[in-house]
Write a protein that holds these residues in place. Sequence first.
Motif, PDB file in Angstrom:
ATOM      1  N   TRP A 290       0.957  -1.343  -0.074  1.00  0.00           N
ATOM      2  CA  TRP A 290       0.232  -0.045   0.126  1.00  0.00           C
ATOM      3  C   TRP A 290       0.919   1.323   0.175  1.00  0.00           C
TER       4      TRP A 290
ATOM      5  N   ARG B  56       0.291   5.551  -0.326  1.00  0.00           N
ATOM      6  CA  ARG B  56      -0.614   6.874  -0.334  1.00  0.00           C
ATOM      7  C   ARG B  56      -0.040   7.881  -0.768  1.00  0.00           C
TER       8      ARG B  56
ATOM      9  N   VAL C  89       3.491   2.967   2.516  1.00  0.00           N
ATOM     10  CA  VAL C  89       2.781   2.794   3.934  1.00  0.00           C
ATOM     11  C   VAL C  89       3.114   1.150   4.522  1.00  0.00           C
TER      12      VAL C  89
ATOM     13  N   ASP D 222      -3.181  11.146   7.732  1.00  0.00           N
ATOM     14  CA  ASP D 222      -3.418  10.009   7.317  1.00  0.00           C
ATOM     15  C   ASP D 222      -4.292  10.026   6.020  1.00  0.00           C
TER      16      ASP D 222
ATOM     17  N   TYR E  32      -5.198   6.158  -1.361  1.00  0.00           N
ATOM     18  CA  TYR E  32      -4.555   4.936  -1.081  1.00  0.00           C
ATOM     19  C   TYR E  32      -4.492   4.015  -2.094  1.00  0.00           C
TER      20      TYR E  32
END
Length: 122
Positions: free
Chosen positions: A36, A38, A48, A90, A94
């Motif tokens: 992952w 982002r 990530v 955050d 993503y």
Amino acid sequence: QVQLRESGGTLVQAGGSLRLSCAASGRTFNIVTMGWFRQAPGKEREFVAAISWSGPSTYYGDSVKGRFIISRDNAKNTLYLQMNSLKPEDTAVYYCAARSGSFTRRYDYDYWGQGTQVTVSS
């Protein structure tokens, strides 16, 4: 070719949790590592987490270590990202990614999904 489709992105309050999913299809037998990334507006794409597709190894970026958990379900060809204790920082799109080589934090993954938006409100 491998196709990746993310889902699960939404608006969530700070401190909350969210689980992202990434369904893989096509020539999935080529996959060795999935991860992952982002990207927030105006910022570079950030690593990530990643996981070995056939082994126990997992890897995390420093900003999410201890809060996010990456996992997979090989029978369903699905990758997950459990995100806990979410923070406004955050907030990002993503992306799910897959590569036929071993783990790397760099962007050189072979396949990418379209991305799913996660927004964390304060």
